[in-house]
Design a protein around this motif. Structure first.
Motif, PDB file in Angstrom:
ATOM      1  N   HIS A   1       0.748  -0.901   0.054  1.00  0.00           N
ATOM      2  CA  HIS A   1      -0.022  -0.043   0.093  1.00  0.00           C
ATOM      3  C   HIS A   1       1.015   1.435  -0.043  1.00  0.00           C
ATOM      4  O   HIS A   1       1.493   1.589   0.920  1.00  0.00           O
ATOM      5  N   ALA A   2       0.882   2.061  -0.989  1.00  0.00           N
ATOM      6  CA  ALA A   2       1.575   3.180  -1.356  1.00  0.00           C
ATOM      7  C   ALA A   2       1.122   4.496  -1.134  1.00  0.00           C
ATOM      8  O   ALA A   2       0.165   4.867  -1.752  1.00  0.00           O
ATOM      9  N   GLY A   3       1.987   5.432  -0.811  1.00  0.00           N
ATOM     10  CA  GLY A   3       1.687   6.680  -0.999  1.00  0.00           C
ATOM     11  C   GLY A   3       2.872   7.398  -1.849  1.00  0.00           C
ATOM     12  O   GLY A   3       3.500   6.729  -2.262  1.00  0.00           O
TER      13      GLY A   3
ATOM     14  N   SER B   1       6.582   6.829   0.714  1.00  0.00           N
ATOM     15  CA  SER B   1       6.330   5.379   1.397  1.00  0.00           C
ATOM     16  C   SER B   1       7.619   4.496   1.329  1.00  0.00           C
ATOM     17  O   SER B   1       7.679   3.475   0.637  1.00  0.00           O
TER      18      SER B   1
ATOM     19  N   TYR C   1       7.936   0.592  -0.201  1.00  0.00           N
ATOM     20  CA  TYR C   1       8.632   0.317  -1.555  1.00  0.00           C
ATOM     21  C   TYR C   1      10.010  -0.675  -1.109  1.00  0.00           C
ATOM     22  O   TYR C   1      10.145  -1.540  -2.092  1.00  0.00           O
TER      23      TYR C   1
ATOM     24  N   THR D   1      -1.106  -1.160  -4.687  1.00  0.00           N
ATOM     25  CA  THR D   1      -2.063  -0.290  -4.801  1.00  0.00           C
ATOM     26  C   THR D   1      -1.503   1.205  -4.309  1.00  0.00           C
ATOM     27  O   THR D   1      -1.323   1.589  -2.990  1.00  0.00           O
ATOM     28  N   TRP D   2      -1.724   2.390  -4.954  1.00  0.00           N
ATOM     29  CA  TRP D   2      -1.529   3.492  -4.605  1.00  0.00           C
ATOM     30  C   TRP D   2      -2.609   4.515  -4.024  1.00  0.00           C
ATOM     31  O   TRP D   2      -3.863   4.098  -4.630  1.00  0.00           O
ATOM     32  N   HIS D   3      -2.522   4.816  -2.923  1.00  0.00           N
ATOM     33  CA  HIS D   3      -3.749   5.672  -2.078  1.00  0.00           C
ATOM     34  C   HIS D   3      -3.629   7.093  -2.136  1.00  0.00           C
ATOM     35  O   HIS D   3      -4.320   7.640  -1.505  1.00  0.00           O
ATOM     36  N   CYS D   4      -2.975   7.703  -3.266  1.00  0.00           N
ATOM     37  CA  CYS D   4      -2.595   9.052  -3.306  1.00  0.00           C
ATOM     38  C   CYS D   4      -2.771   9.371  -4.847  1.00  0.00           C
ATOM     39  O   CYS D   4      -2.800   8.622  -5.603  1.00  0.00           O
TER      40      CYS D   4
ATOM     41  N   LEU E   1      -0.709  11.395  -7.677  1.00  0.00           N
ATOM     42  CA  LEU E   1       0.741  11.671  -7.929  1.00  0.00           C
ATOM     43  C   LEU E   1       0.901  13.074  -8.639  1.00  0.00           C
ATOM     44  O   LEU E   1       1.992  13.194  -9.137  1.00  0.00           O
TER      45      LEU E   1
ATOM     46  N   ALA F   1      -4.879   1.459  -8.324  1.00  0.00           N
ATOM     47  CA  ALA F   1      -4.867   2.546  -7.652  1.00  0.00           C
ATOM     48  C   ALA F   1      -6.428   2.553  -7.121  1.00  0.00           C
ATOM     49  O   ALA F   1      -7.044   1.786  -7.477  1.00  0.00           O
TER      50      ALA F   1
ATOM     51  N   VAL G   1      -0.474   6.887 -11.901  1.00  0.00           N
ATOM     52  CA  VAL G   1       0.444   5.850 -12.013  1.00  0.00           C
ATOM     53  C   VAL G   1       0.778   5.275 -13.356  1.00  0.00           C
ATOM     54  O   VAL G   1       1.839   4.790 -13.610  1.00  0.00           O
TER      55      VAL G   1
END
Length: 372
Positions: A96-98, A101, A105, A121-124, A126, A151, A160
């Motif tokens: 789970h990435a922002g 992170s 990573y 999964t990106w929660h942000c 970019l 995402a 992404v």
């Protein structure tokens, strides 16, 4: 299936990623999976360095260290991550990435090196960092990484995709819709009640929210609207000052941080939810309000467009001036507000947990198929 989630932040910290990862993990346990969470966040009593808590059936591996300002980072992260992966032997690793992170990573990099199926999964959003991230991805060789990328919304997935130039799926945030279903008849009277729930931080734009509500109130008859702002955070004093400066002491109520039950009670007495953030990857608070039957006013180009159609579930605005106009339109047009609220009370949004679980499992299958 044995699933490992990797997240810099986790409970007892509070926030969007923390609540979503913990809820997803708990629902996966309920579905019969063995679930582990690897996190750099310390436990409530300072547990760290590999201590494992079991909470609601989820094995939470506290791999963090004591750091200034309780930052969720750890110099020993790579070593501890590698050891945890080898011990647990997961069937799927869900990262789970922002934007920033480092722990997540590291987890993705190490899991891929161990030839494990990896879904990220990106929660942000970019926005503003796509170019630099694209260069970093190519430098690190991640443009050929064997990972299933996703995402939480189409808007976030688009950024992404620009970075990696590969297919990017959607794994949305989830919620228990039953908890937010409005009860009783839709009876409203008095001034239109606006509400917003957010962390009072610059990215959420609480001060501009007060400004635009003040602009709307100044152009409407006295007593046409009132507002409740739910939340706390570092911008608390600036928000309070803006309320005083705008002469809104009798219009805007700062409710502070509330529990979920208290928020549901507040929504039962509200008409319109305001979401002023420009970089909202999904907008779980807006979804909760939408599920509660409130009309939603939000910015275009955000993840909120996943569940708010302009003129149907609410109104979408291009900027703060446009959001002010949207507020005025809903206050002045009783028919429009009633139509949107009636729709939102009767039509359920499609983001219950069964949808999210299916999307996540699809990503795990896709990740497995990418193993070389």
């Amino acid at each position: 299936m044995r699933i490992v989630h990797v997240s810099d932040c986790y409970l007892p910290r509070t926030g969007g990623i923390e609540s979503q990862v913990s809820d997803l993990a708990a629902h996966q346990v309920a579905a019969g999976h063995e679930v582990h969470v690897l996190t750099a966040t310390l436990g409530a009593a300072g547990e760290r360095g590999g201590v494992v808590d079991v909470v609601d059936g989820v094995h939470v591996h506290r791999l963090g260290a004591r750091m200034p300002f309780a930052l969720p980072v750890t110099p020993s992260g790579p070593r501890l991550l590698r050891a945890a992966f080898r011990e647990v032997k997961p069937d799927a690793v869900h990262v789970h990435a922002g934007v920033l992170s480092p722990f997540a990573y590291d987890g993705a990099r190490i899991a891929m090196a161990l030839n494990l199926p990896v879904a990220i999964t990106w929660h942000c959003m970019l926005d503003g960092v796509v170019g630099s991230l694209r260069a970093a991805v190519r430098l690190a060789g991640w443009d050929h990484a064997a990972a299933a990328l996703s995402a939480v919304s189409s808007a976030a997935a688009g950024r992404v995709r620009e970075v990696f130039e590969v297919p990017v799926s959607i794994v949305p945030n989830g919620m228990d819709l039953r908890l937010w279903t409005p009860a009783g008849a839709d009876v409203r009277s008095g001034p239109v009640h606006l509400v917003s729930t957010m962390r009072l931080a610059p990215r959420k734009r609480a001060v501009p929210l007060v400004e635009l509500v003040g602009a709307a109130a100044a152009r409407l008859p006295v007593g046409s609207l009132r507002m409740t702002l739910i939340g706390s955070g570092p911008e608390q004093h600036r928000v309070e000052a803006q309320v005083r400066r705008s002469g809104l002491d009798g219009v805007v109520t700062l409710a502070g941080r509330l529990t979920r039950d208290e928020i549901r009670t507040a929504y039962a007495d509200a008409d319109v939810f305001l979401a002023p953030a420009e970089l909202e990857a999904f907008g779980i608070a807006a979804l909760e309000a939408r599920a509660s039957g409130l009309a939603v006013v939000a910015r275009r180009g955000t993840g909120i467009e996943e569940f708010v159609e302009d003129g149907v579930d609410g109104l979408l605005a291009v900027d703060d001036d446009d959001m002010t106009e949207a507020v005025m339109r809903l206050v002045q047009d009783d028919g429009l507000l009633a139509s949107i609220r009636s729709h939102n009370r009767s039509v359920r949004p499609a983001f219950d947990w069964d949808v999210v679980l299916a999307a996540a499992e699809s990503e795990y299958s896709r990740a497995t198929g990418l193993i070389r």
